[in-house]
Enzyme design. Structure first.
Site, PDB file in Angstrom:
ATOM      1  N   VAL A  12      53.959  -0.782 -10.748  1.00 44.17           N
ATOM      2  CA  VAL A  12      53.624   0.038 -11.910  1.00 44.17           C
ATOM      3  C   VAL A  12      52.503  -0.655 -12.683  1.00 44.17           C
ATOM      4  CG1 VAL A  12      54.539   0.877 -14.116  1.00 44.17           C
ATOM      5  CG2 VAL A  12      55.959   0.977 -12.069  1.00 44.17           C
TER       6      VAL A  12
ATOM      7  N   THR B  26      48.624  -3.674 -11.326  1.00 42.70           N
ATOM      8  CA  THR B  26      50.039  -3.331 -11.225  1.00 42.70           C
ATOM      9  C   THR B  26      50.908  -4.586 -11.283  1.00 42.70           C
ATOM     10  OG1 THR B  26      50.045  -3.394  -8.806  1.00 42.70           O
ATOM     11  CG2 THR B  26      49.524  -1.285  -9.850  1.00 42.70           C
ATOM     12  N   ASP B  27      52.178  -4.379 -11.638  1.00 43.91           N
ATOM     13  CA  ASP B  27      53.126  -5.484 -11.699  1.00 43.91           C
ATOM     14  C   ASP B  27      53.934  -5.543 -10.399  1.00 43.91           C
ATOM     15  OD1 ASP B  27      55.062  -3.469 -11.879  1.00 43.91           O
ATOM     16  OD2 ASP B  27      55.378  -3.758 -14.028  1.00 43.91           O
ATOM     17  N   GLN B  28      54.946  -6.365 -10.380  1.00 44.13           N
ATOM     18  CA  GLN B  28      55.754  -6.563  -9.181  1.00 44.13           C
ATOM     19  C   GLN B  28      56.466  -5.289  -8.732  1.00 44.13           C
ATOM     20  OE1 GLN B  28      58.609  -9.683  -9.705  1.00 44.13           O
ATOM     21  NE2 GLN B  28      58.644 -10.170  -7.526  1.00 44.13           N
TER      22      GLN B  28
END
Length: 143
Positions: free
Chosen positions: A22, A17-19
């Protein structure tokens, strides 16, 4: 008759996941690879034997993905993989990536990858008949 669609399941890891929490877009292509490997395994074949024994490699020459709904940490993602096209050395796979909930399934993304069959020297060759026949059988089951 072989099933037209192979299914594999992954659980989203935090590292994917990203920041914003997501799943990072490139990870969907990693999941497509998992789907392809499982597709061959469900046909009774495996990538390792295909490469080592049959000198058949399937590099990706084109990939696309349409993202519909974000996947998030700890989601269970089902990867559905099927053959969309098989012509000589060209193989095109289609994928649906789904989040399966208690009451419904949500399409996260739909993707395609196109591959060219080559030998270890990167020379184009036709897909060996045992793989081509098994894949064609799944395409017939789709109709």
């Amino acid at each position: 008759m072989a099933s037209p669609t192979a299914r594999a399941t992954v659980r989203v890891r935090y590292a994917e996941t990203d920041q914003m929490g997501v799943v990072y877009h490139a990870n969907y292509f990693v999941w497509c690879e998992i789907g392809r490997v499982e597709f061959f395994r469900q046909l009774g074949h495996d990538y390792r034997s295909m490469e080592l024994e049959d000198d058949c490699h399937l590099p990706v020459v084109e990939a696309s993905c349409r993202y519909r709904t974000p996947a998030r940490y700890d989601d269970e993602v089902v990867i559905e993989t099927r053959v969309k096209l098989l012509r000589g050395p060209i193989v095109k796979f289609g994928y649906r990536l789904l989040r399966i909930g208690a009451e419904n399934e949500v399409i996260l993304a739909e993707a395609e990858t196109t591959h060219i069959c080559v030998d270890r020297n990167m020379q184009k060759r036709n897909l060996p008949s045992r793989y081509a026949e098994a894949m064609r059988e799944t395409m017939t089951a789709q109709e």
